[in-house]
Design a protein around this motif. Structure first.
Motif, PDB file in Angstrom:
ATOM      1  N   ASN A 171       6.515 -11.548  -6.097  1.00 58.83           N
ATOM      2  CA  ASN A 171       5.377 -11.673  -5.199  1.00 58.83           C
ATOM      3  C   ASN A 171       5.011 -13.150  -5.063  1.00 58.83           C
ATOM      4  N   ALA A 172       5.207 -13.689  -3.881  1.00 62.41           N
ATOM      5  CA  ALA A 172       4.987 -15.118  -3.638  1.00 62.41           C
ATOM      6  C   ALA A 172       3.534 -15.533  -3.859  1.00 62.41           C
ATOM      7  N   LYS A 173       2.604 -14.592  -3.713  1.00 63.05           N
ATOM      8  CA  LYS A 173       1.189 -14.917  -3.911  1.00 63.05           C
ATOM      9  C   LYS A 173       0.848 -15.082  -5.395  1.00 63.05           C
ATOM     10  N   ILE A 174       1.557 -14.375  -6.265  1.00 61.03           N
ATOM     11  CA  ILE A 174       1.250 -14.399  -7.696  1.00 61.03           C
ATOM     12  C   ILE A 174       1.941 -15.560  -8.412  1.00 61.03           C
ATOM     13  N   ILE A 175       3.080 -16.000  -7.914  1.00 59.69           N
ATOM     14  CA  ILE A 175       3.871 -17.035  -8.600  1.00 59.69           C
ATOM     15  C   ILE A 175       3.061 -18.301  -8.917  1.00 59.69           C
ATOM     16  N   PRO A 176       2.267 -18.846  -7.983  1.00 58.78           N
ATOM     17  CA  PRO A 176       1.481 -20.045  -8.338  1.00 58.78           C
ATOM     18  C   PRO A 176       0.473 -19.787  -9.466  1.00 58.78           C
ATOM     19  N   TYR A 177      -0.132 -18.610  -9.470  1.00 58.70           N
ATOM     20  CA  TYR A 177      -1.072 -18.265 -10.539  1.00 58.70           C
ATOM     21  C   TYR A 177      -0.347 -18.195 -11.879  1.00 58.70           C
ATOM     22  N   LEU A 178       0.801 -17.550 -11.877  1.00 56.89           N
ATOM     23  CA  LEU A 178       1.599 -17.418 -13.102  1.00 56.89           C
ATOM     24  C   LEU A 178       2.003 -18.795 -13.629  1.00 56.89           C
ATOM     25  N   GLN A 179       2.424 -19.670 -12.723  1.00 56.80           N
ATOM     26  CA  GLN A 179       2.812 -21.026 -13.141  1.00 56.80           C
ATOM     27  C   GLN A 179       1.616 -21.780 -13.722  1.00 56.80           C
ATOM     28  N   CYS A 180       0.460 -21.622 -13.119  1.00 60.62           N
ATOM     29  CA  CYS A 180      -0.748 -22.286 -13.604  1.00 60.62           C
ATOM     30  C   CYS A 180      -1.103 -21.804 -15.012  1.00 60.62           C
ATOM     31  N   VAL A 181      -1.029 -20.491 -15.245  1.00 62.28           N
ATOM     32  CA  VAL A 181      -1.316 -19.939 -16.582  1.00 62.28           C
ATOM     33  C   VAL A 181      -0.331 -20.495 -17.599  1.00 62.28           C
ATOM     34  N   LYS A 182       0.940 -20.533 -17.244  1.00 58.74           N
ATOM     35  CA  LYS A 182       1.952 -21.039 -18.178  1.00 58.74           C
ATOM     36  C   LYS A 182       1.749 -22.522 -18.487  1.00 58.74           C
ATOM     37  N   GLU A 183       1.362 -23.316 -17.487  1.00 58.54           N
ATOM     38  CA  GLU A 183       1.086 -24.733 -17.722  1.00 58.54           C
ATOM     39  C   GLU A 183      -0.114 -24.907 -18.651  1.00 58.54           C
ATOM     40  N   LEU A 184      -1.139 -24.100 -18.446  1.00 54.24           N
ATOM     41  CA  LEU A 184      -2.312 -24.173 -19.315  1.00 54.24           C
ATOM     42  C   LEU A 184      -1.970 -23.754 -20.744  1.00 54.24           C
ATOM     43  N   CYS A 185      -1.062 -22.803 -20.872  1.00 53.43           N
ATOM     44  CA  CYS A 185      -0.653 -22.335 -22.208  1.00 53.43           C
ATOM     45  C   CYS A 185      -0.015 -23.458 -23.023  1.00 53.43           C
ATOM     46  N   ASN A 186       0.627 -24.406 -22.353  1.00 51.83           N
ATOM     47  CA  ASN A 186       1.271 -25.522 -23.047  1.00 51.83           C
ATOM     48  C   ASN A 186       0.272 -26.464 -23.709  1.00 51.83           C
ATOM     49  N   LYS A 187      -1.000 -26.342 -23.382  1.00 52.57           N
ATOM     50  CA  LYS A 187      -2.025 -27.224 -23.934  1.00 52.57           C
ATOM     51  C   LYS A 187      -2.520 -26.747 -25.302  1.00 52.57           C
ATOM     52  N   PHE A 188      -2.033 -25.606 -25.761  1.00 50.17           N
ATOM     53  CA  PHE A 188      -2.447 -25.050 -27.052  1.00 50.17           C
ATOM     54  C   PHE A 188      -1.329 -25.212 -28.072  1.00 50.17           C
ATOM     55  N   THR A 189      -1.712 -25.350 -29.331  1.00 48.93           N
ATOM     56  CA  THR A 189      -0.689 -25.351 -30.377  1.00 48.93           C
ATOM     57  C   THR A 189      -0.215 -23.922 -30.617  1.00 48.93           C
ATOM     58  N   LYS A 190      -1.111 -22.955 -30.373  1.00 48.24           N
ATOM     59  CA  LYS A 190      -0.733 -21.548 -30.512  1.00 48.24           C
ATOM     60  C   LYS A 190      -1.578 -20.734 -29.536  1.00 48.24           C
ATOM     61  N   ILE A 191      -0.909 -19.935 -28.747  1.00 48.52           N
ATOM     62  CA  ILE A 191      -1.600 -19.017 -27.845  1.00 48.52           C
ATOM     63  C   ILE A 191      -0.870 -17.687 -27.894  1.00 48.52           C
ATOM     64  N   GLU A 192      -1.637 -16.626 -27.977  1.00 45.10           N
ATOM     65  CA  GLU A 192      -1.057 -15.290 -28.104  1.00 45.10           C
ATOM     66  C   GLU A 192      -1.744 -14.356 -27.119  1.00 45.10           C
ATOM     67  N   PHE A 193      -0.969 -13.499 -26.487  1.00 48.46           N
ATOM     68  CA  PHE A 193      -1.486 -12.536 -25.527  1.00 48.46           C
ATOM     69  C   PHE A 193      -1.273 -11.131 -26.071  1.00 48.46           C
ATOM     70  N   LYS A 194      -2.296 -10.282 -25.922  1.00 47.17           N
ATOM     71  CA  LYS A 194      -2.183  -8.893 -26.367  1.00 47.17           C
ATOM     72  C   LYS A 194      -2.725  -7.989 -25.271  1.00 47.17           C
ATOM     73  N   HIS A 195      -1.939  -6.983 -24.942  1.00 47.35           N
ATOM     74  CA  HIS A 195      -2.365  -5.998 -23.952  1.00 47.35           C
ATOM     75  C   HIS A 195      -3.142  -4.887 -24.648  1.00 47.35           C
ATOM     76  N   VAL A 196      -4.308  -4.579 -24.103  1.00 46.69           N
ATOM     77  CA  VAL A 196      -5.117  -3.468 -24.593  1.00 46.69           C
ATOM     78  C   VAL A 196      -5.341  -2.551 -23.396  1.00 46.69           C
ATOM     79  N   PRO A 197      -4.933  -1.290 -23.486  1.00 46.26           N
ATOM     80  CA  PRO A 197      -5.139  -0.379 -22.350  1.00 46.26           C
ATOM     81  C   PRO A 197      -6.610  -0.330 -21.956  1.00 46.26           C
ATOM     82  N   ILE A 198      -6.859  -0.170 -20.676  1.00 46.58           N
ATOM     83  CA  ILE A 198      -8.223  -0.216 -20.159  1.00 46.58           C
ATOM     84  C   ILE A 198      -9.123   0.815 -20.836  1.00 46.58           C
TER      85      ILE A 198
END
Length: 128
Positions: free
Chosen positions: A43-70
């Motif tokens: 999805n071309a609309k989501i790719i820039p958002y995904l790239q932005c999140v990944k770039e921001l993730c590089n600013k942390f020494t440790k970042i972890e994501f966890k999915h919790v069902p709604i």
């Protein structure tokens, strides 16, 4: 895309606060798996958002994501609500929130009578 925008805002806030380790809990299965690189998007609309999140993730020494069902996300929603109403004069300080885990649900701790000796529904009954 709203999930990505909200995620970007939270991560950006953590970066601005100079937080080095960050634990992200989210109910968007798609967002979490895409950020972790487990799923891809075309999805071309989501790719820039995904790239932005990944770039921001590089600013942390440790970042972890966890999915919790709604359905299990009520606790996360409550914490988000609390964090949005807490204000502190020092913007770089967050008061710790003490959480007490009880062995019974909150509705088990109801009151039968008010201190004035009347039942809890007295005022409602009188109003009706």
């Amino acid at each position: 895309m709203a999930e990505y925008e909200a995620c970007i805002l939270r991560i950006r806030m953590a970066v601005d606060m100079n937080i080095k380790e960050y634990f992200v809990i989210g109910d968007s299965d798609l967002l979490i798996h895409q950020v972790q690189g487990e799923w891809t998007t075309k999805n071309a609309k989501i790719i820039p958002y995904l790239q932005c999140v990944k770039e921001l993730c590089n600013k942390f020494t440790k970042i972890e994501f966890k999915h919790v069902p709604i359905i299990q996300n009520a606790f996360v929603d409550a914490l988000a609500t609390l964090s949005s109403i807490i204000q502190h004069p020092d913007k770089n300080y967050i008061n710790p929130i003490e959480i007490e885990v009880r062995d019974q649900h909150a509705y088990c701790f109801h009151m039968d009578e008010e201190p004035d000796g009347k039942p809890w529904y007295h005022d409602i009954k009188r109003f009706l």
